[in-house]
Design a protein around this motif. Structure first.
Motif, PDB file in Angstrom:
ATOM      1  N   LEU A  75       0.829  -1.209   0.000  1.00 11.36           N
ATOM      2  CA  LEU A  75       0.000   0.000   0.000  1.00 11.36           C
ATOM      3  C   LEU A  75       0.864   1.260   0.000  1.00 11.36           C
ATOM      4  O   LEU A  75       0.440   2.317  -0.483  1.00 11.36           O
ATOM      5  CB  LEU A  75      -0.943  -0.007   1.202  1.00 11.36           C
ATOM      6  CG  LEU A  75      -1.971  -1.146   1.228  1.00 11.36           C
ATOM      7  CD1 LEU A  75      -2.919  -0.999   2.411  1.00 11.36           C
ATOM      8  CD2 LEU A  75      -2.760  -1.216  -0.075  1.00 11.36           C
ATOM      9  N   HIS A  76       2.075   1.152   0.536  1.00 11.95           N
ATOM     10  CA  HIS A  76       3.020   2.267   0.449  1.00 11.95           C
ATOM     11  C   HIS A  76       3.523   2.436  -0.985  1.00 11.95           C
ATOM     12  O   HIS A  76       3.686   3.563  -1.471  1.00 11.95           O
ATOM     13  CB  HIS A  76       4.191   2.022   1.400  1.00 11.95           C
ATOM     14  CG  HIS A  76       5.328   2.980   1.245  1.00 11.95           C
ATOM     15  ND1 HIS A  76       5.236   4.313   1.576  1.00 11.95           N
ATOM     16  CD2 HIS A  76       6.597   2.797   0.785  1.00 11.95           C
ATOM     17  CE1 HIS A  76       6.382   4.917   1.316  1.00 11.95           C
ATOM     18  NE2 HIS A  76       7.224   4.017   0.847  1.00 11.95           N
ATOM     19  N   MET A  77       3.765   1.323  -1.665  1.00 15.53           N
ATOM     20  CA  MET A  77       4.256   1.379  -3.048  1.00 15.53           C
ATOM     21  C   MET A  77       3.192   1.901  -4.015  1.00 15.53           C
ATOM     22  O   MET A  77       3.527   2.585  -4.991  1.00 15.53           O
ATOM     23  CB  MET A  77       4.709  -0.020  -3.491  1.00 15.53           C
ATOM     24  CG  MET A  77       5.935  -0.555  -2.783  1.00 15.53           C
ATOM     25  SD  MET A  77       6.339  -2.245  -3.332  1.00 15.53           S
ATOM     26  CE  MET A  77       6.897  -1.940  -5.026  1.00 15.53           C
ATOM     27  N   PHE A  78       1.934   1.561  -3.733  1.00 14.54           N
ATOM     28  CA  PHE A  78       0.849   1.918  -4.645  1.00 14.54           C
ATOM     29  C   PHE A  78      -0.227   2.683  -3.871  1.00 14.54           C
ATOM     30  O   PHE A  78      -1.297   2.151  -3.577  1.00 14.54           O
ATOM     31  CB  PHE A  78       0.258   0.654  -5.284  1.00 14.54           C
ATOM     32  CG  PHE A  78       1.285  -0.202  -5.980  1.00 14.54           C
ATOM     33  CD1 PHE A  78       1.859   0.207  -7.161  1.00 14.54           C
ATOM     34  CD2 PHE A  78       1.694  -1.412  -5.417  1.00 14.54           C
ATOM     35  CE1 PHE A  78       2.824  -0.571  -7.794  1.00 14.54           C
ATOM     36  CE2 PHE A  78       2.642  -2.196  -6.040  1.00 14.54           C
ATOM     37  CZ  PHE A  78       3.209  -1.773  -7.235  1.00 14.54           C
ATOM     38  N   PRO A  79       0.078   3.930  -3.511  1.00 10.93           N
ATOM     39  CA  PRO A  79      -0.863   4.708  -2.689  1.00 10.93           C
ATOM     40  C   PRO A  79      -2.201   4.898  -3.382  1.00 10.93           C
ATOM     41  O   PRO A  79      -2.279   5.039  -4.600  1.00 10.93           O
ATOM     42  CB  PRO A  79      -0.135   6.051  -2.499  1.00 10.93           C
ATOM     43  CG  PRO A  79       0.889   6.105  -3.579  1.00 10.93           C
ATOM     44  CD  PRO A  79       1.281   4.701  -3.867  1.00 10.93           C
ATOM     45  N   GLY A  80      -3.251   4.871  -2.570  1.00 22.37           N
ATOM     46  CA  GLY A  80      -4.595   5.043  -3.106  1.00 22.37           C
ATOM     47  C   GLY A  80      -5.263   3.760  -3.515  1.00 22.37           C
ATOM     48  O   GLY A  80      -6.462   3.750  -3.811  1.00 22.37           O
ATOM     49  N   ARG A  81      -4.501   2.658  -3.555  1.00 17.26           N
ATOM     50  CA  ARG A  81      -5.077   1.373  -3.935  1.00 17.26           C
ATOM     51  C   ARG A  81      -5.369   0.532  -2.697  1.00 17.26           C
ATOM     52  O   ARG A  81      -4.734   0.696  -1.660  1.00 17.26           O
ATOM     53  CB  ARG A  81      -4.133   0.608  -4.870  1.00 17.26           C
ATOM     54  CG  ARG A  81      -4.016   1.206  -6.282  1.00 17.26           C
ATOM     55  CD  ARG A  81      -3.130   0.308  -7.122  1.00 17.26           C
ATOM     56  NE  ARG A  81      -3.193   0.646  -8.542  1.00 17.26           N
ATOM     57  CZ  ARG A  81      -2.372   1.502  -9.141  1.00 17.26           C
ATOM     58  NH1 ARG A  81      -1.448   2.133  -8.433  1.00 17.26           N
ATOM     59  NH2 ARG A  81      -2.488   1.749 -10.431  1.00 17.26           N
ATOM     60  N   THR A  82      -6.293  -0.376  -2.827  1.00 15.10           N
ATOM     61  CA  THR A  82      -6.609  -1.323  -1.770  1.00 15.10           C
ATOM     62  C   THR A  82      -6.018  -2.677  -2.130  1.00 15.10           C
ATOM     63  O   THR A  82      -5.523  -2.888  -3.256  1.00 15.10           O
ATOM     64  CB  THR A  82      -8.123  -1.469  -1.604  1.00 15.10           C
ATOM     65  OG1 THR A  82      -8.655  -2.061  -2.810  1.00 15.10           O
ATOM     66  CG2 THR A  82      -8.781  -0.110  -1.374  1.00 15.10           C
TER      67      THR A  82
END
Length: 473
Positions: A75-82
């Motif tokens: 979630l840190h690598m791909f912010p805004g995603r679940t």
């Protein structure tokens, strides 16, 4: 076999490939993406041992939902995603489902991740089909709790009844879940030590170590599980030994390291043997036995050479260098340092042991600083200590405090009292988060060296603040 204890389980559904995760990897190779995951973990103070194989398992759908550490990293690598956006199943959909319905085992090492079934189920083990959902949830919660007490207590509910064994009742054989819990306990203790130091952890870590060796005595249903238990128990003995070592309990540390070495020899585990000798060399140096430090480091290198890890060989050369420095053998020390730097320059690899995650350029510089300090070359030692402090990830507070304490002492002994006092102040700022007898001892030595300069304002401020510290228990 009609009598098998697992034949009543429903057939496993074939895993569904995680195409969303594969798209996020893009043009990077699995190894390149795994390296990006590890970098992202360091950015937020997490530790994950991601490699190309793990990435492949995710993309193949074998891991339906990652453990909590990986979740935070992704979630840190791909912010805004679940997690669902990343192609994983919702945690609620896999929580509590056991091998009896889906063939998934939620070991504490990787909650909700699917392990290789060859290491999980044994048709001749009557215990492994009765995995307890509540017990697994207890383990998961224990390992995800960040307190040192929970880290140390987290092996308690493994299903091994020590009092029952003492009373002569049958002891449950260990399975893959217990092996996973043991491995996670080692990781958690290391992480807490990196952040907070050893003093508050050592006494709490003795209980899980006793449990680990009781698991070995109970036996395992499969050789693969037995091997994991031996390695896990040995690594835990080394971790507990290090906590004793760093908190000044050298005799206890020596005993734990010897126990780990014996475990490695019993199981023919060269990696564990190299690790045990590595720490024995470090302990011998700190205990004033430099010749023993050299011999232990050389034994570690013999064990490690077939393992193919240049970073491990680099660290072991540094351990040898520390021994030579203690013997006042500058030539031997310099030769070992050159070997350490040469191995380090070759880079990391998949062969590097998981426990070596602490060993980067900052640690290389810090250990070299200790060598020059032992040889009395204070300016050179201070340069390396300063570089170590500058390079250290601030999440690992204990090492940052250690390198800064080394810097303060080198500067003080090198005739730079004002700079030494400034560095000492930075260490004092960190002591609210770090409990390490080693660091307290180093600061006390620096304070003694600075006493003749107490009329200097910066030195006076440092000495006053250091003198107000509560004495370590």
């Amino acid at each position: 076999m009609a009598s098998s204890t697992v034949t009543s389980a429903q057939p496993e559904r074939p895993p569904r490939p995680n195409l969303a995760f594969r798209r996020l990897r893009g043009k990077r190779s699995p190894a390149e993406f795994a390296a990006a995951v590890r970098r992202a973990a360091r950015e937020i103070g997490e530790r994950v041992s991601c490699d190309a194989r793990y990435v492949g398992r995710v993309e193949a759908g074998e891991i339906r939902c990652p453990n909590y550490a990986y979740e935070r990293v992704f979630l840190h690598m791909f912010p805004g995603r679940t997690l669902t956006d990343l192609g994983f199943a919702p945690r609620s959909s896999v929580r509590g489902r056991q091998a009896r319905t889906t063939g998934e085992w939620r070991g504490a090492g990787e909650p909700y991740e699917r392990h290789d079934t060859r290491d999980v189920r044994d048709t001749h083990d009557p215990y492994e089909k009765h995995d307890n959902t509540e017990e697994s949830d207890v383990l998961r919660r224990a390992f995800m709790t960040s307190g040192a007490t929970m880290a140390a207590a987290s092996l308690a509910p493994l299903g091994l009844a020590l009092d029952a064994a003492a009373a002569g009742r049958p002891t449950r054989r260990a399975g893959a879940g217990q092996a996973g819990a043991l491995e996670e306990a080692v990781r958690r203790i290391r992480l807490l030590d990196d952040r907070h130091g050893a003093d508050g952890l050592y006494r709490r870590a003795a209980a899980p170590l006793r449990t680990a060796y009781a698991l070995l005595d109970a036996g395992a249903s499969r050789q693969a599980t037995a091997d994991r238990l031996y390695t896990g128990a040995g690594e835990l003995a080394i971790s507990v030994g290090w906590l004793a070592h760093d908190s000044g309990r050298f005799d206890d540390a020596r005993s734990h390291y010897a126990e780990a070495l014996a475990t490695s020899r019993m199981n023919g585990d060269a990696g564990l043997e190299a690790h045990a000798f590595c720490n024995m060399a470090f302990l011998a140096r700190d205990a004033g036995r430099p010749r023993e430090a050299v011999r232990a480091a050389q034994a570690a290198q013999r064990a490690a050479r077939p393992l193919g890890s240049d970073r491990l060989m680099s660290l072991l050369a540094l351990r040898e260098a520390g021994g030579w420095a203690g013997l006042a053998d500058r030539v031997g020390c310099e030769q070992a340092l050159i070997r350490a730097q040469t191995f380090f320059a070759r880079g990391s690899s998949d062969a590097d042991p998981e426990w070596m995650s602490f060993y980067g350029e900052a640690e290389l510089e810090g250990l070299e600083a200790q060598c020059w300090s032992t040889l009395g070359d204070w300016p050179r030692a201070a340069r390396h200590a300063q570089r170590a402090a500058d390079l250290q990830d601030p999440h690992f507070t204990r090492n940052l405090a250690l390198y800064s304490a080394e810097l303060a002492d080198d500067l003080a002994r090198g005739g730079r009292p004002d700079e030494a006092a400034d560095a000492g102040m930075r260490v004092l700022d960190l002591l609210g988060e770090v409990q390490s007898s080693r660091i307290h001892t180093m600061l006390a030595g620096t304070a003694r060296v600075l006493l003749p300069h107490r009329r200097t304002p910066t030195v006076s401020a440092f000495l006053d603040r250091h003198g107000a510290l509560p004495r370590p228990a």
